[in-house]
Scaffold this active site. Structure first.
Site, PDB file in Angstrom:
ATOM      1  N   ASP A  74       0.831  -1.203   0.000  1.00 60.27           N
ATOM      2  CA  ASP A  74       0.000   0.000   0.000  1.00 60.27           C
ATOM      3  C   ASP A  74       0.873   1.264   0.000  1.00 60.27           C
ATOM      4  O   ASP A  74       1.854   1.342   0.746  1.00 60.27           O
ATOM      5  CB  ASP A  74      -0.879  -0.035   1.261  1.00 60.27           C
ATOM      6  CG  ASP A  74      -1.962   1.019   1.250  1.00 60.27           C
ATOM      7  OD1 ASP A  74      -2.774   1.009   0.325  1.00 60.27           O
ATOM      8  OD2 ASP A  74      -1.983   1.869   2.171  1.00 60.27           O
TER       9      ASP A  74
ATOM     10  N   GLU B 119       1.912  -0.540  -4.850  1.00 61.36           N
ATOM     11  CA  GLU B 119       0.938   0.463  -5.289  1.00 61.36           C
ATOM     12  C   GLU B 119       1.712   1.767  -5.416  1.00 61.36           C
ATOM     13  O   GLU B 119       2.020   2.424  -4.426  1.00 61.36           O
ATOM     14  CB  GLU B 119      -0.192   0.631  -4.266  1.00 61.36           C
ATOM     15  CG  GLU B 119      -1.266   1.567  -4.795  1.00 61.36           C
ATOM     16  CD  GLU B 119      -1.992   2.390  -3.732  1.00 61.36           C
ATOM     17  OE1 GLU B 119      -3.036   2.971  -4.066  1.00 61.36           O
ATOM     18  OE2 GLU B 119      -1.522   2.478  -2.582  1.00 61.36           O
TER      19      GLU B 119
HETATM   20  C1  NOJ Z   1      -4.407   2.911  -1.010  1.00 58.01           C
HETATM   21  C2  NOJ Z   1      -5.540   1.979  -0.765  1.00 58.01           C
HETATM   22  O1  NOJ Z   1      -5.801   1.251  -1.942  1.00 58.01           O
HETATM   23  C3  NOJ Z   1      -6.692   2.838  -0.314  1.00 58.01           C
HETATM   24  O2  NOJ Z   1      -7.892   2.113  -0.284  1.00 58.01           O
HETATM   25  C4  NOJ Z   1      -6.343   3.426   1.020  1.00 58.01           C
HETATM   26  O3  NOJ Z   1      -7.363   4.312   1.423  1.00 58.01           O
HETATM   27  C5  NOJ Z   1      -5.038   4.203   0.960  1.00 58.01           C
HETATM   28  N1  NOJ Z   1      -4.023   3.512   0.236  1.00 58.01           N
HETATM   29  C6  NOJ Z   1      -4.503   4.491   2.336  1.00 58.01           C
HETATM   30  O4  NOJ Z   1      -4.074   3.314   2.951  1.00 58.01           O
END
Ligand code: NOJ
Length: 516
Positions: free
Chosen positions: A206, A259
């Site tokens: 993440d 991500e």
């Molecule tokens: C990316 C995640 O996919 C999202 O759902 C989340 O709110 C943020 N990161 C913060 O963790």
């Protein structure tokens, strides 16, 4: 003989755990629900599943606020359920990756609670990003240590009773860790080992570009992502080098996908250097409009800079692509047709593809959720001005003719539309013209071609707003224009996203052709 690691061309299916399948009947999806649907996923033809966070959490951000990185929230089950899910997933021939959330914890995490209870300057506070009020507050009127804003709206700082502030790039319930602190680094290496020992095949990381902030936390210019003091600092790459060593120390090709939001494919490629992450999400296609020119640029930029690309059209943070693509078209079924066509184009490219649960059913974004049902912090922090992400998180319709459509025995945490009876997996499984059948066929065809296609493509001349490209014996054609275009010479059509008359490619349609 050298074999291709599984992740290089895998099709990975994202399970937003809260909304996939609910076995317990509390209206929230859970691990046992996922287990019960593994045959569906195996039949769909994906190679792996990615589970969004299922760890103990106050759920201020749907579980991306983790209070304990080594357990399962009772809402979703137990560690024993998790172990059973890992072994069942493998028994179905699928791999399993889990989400790891290293940028921030929940404010309920014991470390943050200790930090709050400890004095300024303490070791406990140093695990997070505590700072004093800005020295220029009297002149500027801004007390926060700098001008950074939360991604979810409002300042990225919250003040604690002794006057210090802590940083949260997301909600106040998600304090950012201090990744310059060795204890934080060690802790996460240990968390990775914990899940690797339990048999996971990898991690989705993440906010992978956010962990390290520029020294001194200077003010940022408005704008996002690359080349700001907040994102993609050079030192973040050292973290992934450490993580890579841990992953490589386990057998079975364990892999990590980051991500990573960047402004360019070149910046993205830095994360997948040989000693770092195996993959990073490539959001460029997801951000592109329905246009052959835009798609071609995305493909060119990506293939120029990445040897192991990924492709993604939807996830739990964005408007579902059926709805995105449908906007602006007078044809009410354009979104579904375009979504199918885009899938075919994406699956024909070198690299791996990430699907988001429900796209195989052609689910649209649910736009008319009642305000009181919405749970995304983006909605509440913007006082309802920004709808947020609940519309793509509505629990899946599995069967039956009314809500909760087989999602579980006890309702669903977000209400499902009354007109979803035709979209259930059960209904579509009985209809060869359905989107579900199309996805199964496309994934099976891709699987048959696996290992036979080169890692490069070549563009062919195409008329209008269409794209034609070849990958070995396969020609992929997609028409983003409003007029039908002639099909290039071919012997057979392997699959098409909509009906073909044999000579032309209609608008909003893609196909895979072969020439023997
Ligand atoms: C990316 C995640 O996919 C999202 O759902 C989340 O709110 C943020 N990161 C913060 O963790």
């Amino acid at each position: 003989m050298e074999t291709t690691p599984w992740w290089r061309d895998a099709v990975v299916y994202e399970i937003y755990v809260r909304s996939f399948a609910d076995a317990s009947g509390d209206g929230t999806g859970d691990l046992a629900g996922i287990r019960s649907r593994l045959p569906y996923l195996a039949e769909l033809g994906v190679d792996a599943i990615w589970l969004t966070p299922f760890y103990p959490s106050p759920m201020a951000d749907g579980g991306y606020d983790v209070a304990d990185y080594r357990d399962v929230d009772p809402l979703f089950g137990t560690l024993a359920d998790f172990d059973a899910l890992v072994s069942d997933t493998h028994a179905h021939g699928l791999r399993l990756i889990v989400d790891i959330v290293p940028n921030h914890s929940s404010s309920a995490h014991p470390w943050f609670q200790k930090a709050l209870a400890s004095p300024k300057g303490s070791e406990e506070r140093d695990r997070y990003m505590f700072r004093d009020t800005s020295p220029s507050a009297a002149q500027t009127g801004r007390k926060e240590p700098n001008n950074w804003l939360s991604t979810f709206g409002g300042p990225a700082w919250t003040q604690v009773p002794d006057g210090q502030w802590y940083l949260h790039l997301f909600a106040p319930q998600q304090p950012d860790f201090n990744w310059r602190n060795p204890e934080v680094r060690e802790e996460f290496l240990d968390i990775l080992r914990f899940w690797l020992e339990r048999g996971v095949d990898g991690f989705r990381i993440d906010v992978a570009m956010g962990l390290i902030k520029a020294e001194g936390l200077p003010d940022t210019d408005p704008g996002f992502r690359s080349r700001s003091p907040i994102w993609s600092q050079p030192e973040v790459h050292d973290i992934y080098r450490d993580w890579r060593r841990v992953l490589d120390s386990y057998p079975g090709e364990r892999a990590a996908v980051g991500e990573v939001w960047t402004d360019s494919a070149e910046d993205l490629a830095l994360y997948v250097r040989p000693d770092e992450l195996h993959q990073s999400f490539n959001f460029a296609w997801l951000e592109a409009p329905w246009s052959a020119t835009a798609f071609r640029k995305v493909v060119d930029d990506t293939l120029r800079s990445m040897s192991s690309p990924t492709w993604v059209l939807s996830n739990h943070d964005v408007v579902r692509h059926v709805t995105r693509y449908g906007e602006g078209s007078l044809n009410p079924s354009a979104g579904v047709a375009r979504g199918r066509a885009a899938l075919l184009a994406m699956l024909s490219l070198p690299g791996s593809a990430y699907l988001y649960q429900g796209e195989e059913l052609g689910l649209p974004e649910v736009k008319n959720l009642p305000p009181e049902a919405r749970q995304d912090p983006i909605f509440s922090r913007s006082n309802g001005e920004v709808l947020g992400r609940d519309g793509c998180r509505v629990p899946l319709p599995w069967s039956g003719t009314q809500a909760p459509y087989g999602f579980g025995p006890g309702g669903s945490w977000l209400p499902q539309p009354a007109d979803w009876a035709d979209l259930t997996a059960e209904r579509q499984a009985a209809d060869p013209s359905s989107t579900l059948w199309f996805y199964r066929h496309a994934l099976a065809t891709r699987r048959e071609l696996r290992g036979t296609l080169p890692g490069t493509i070549s563009w062919q001349d195409a008329p209008g707003d269409a794209l034609f490209f070849r990958r070995g014996p396969l020609t992929c054609v997609i028409n983003c224009g409003e007029e039908a275009v002639p099909l290039p010479p071919h012997d057979r059509v392997l699959i098409s996203s909509g009906p073909l008359d044999g000579t032309t490619l209609p608008p909003d349609t893609a196909a895979w052709l072969v020439q023997e």
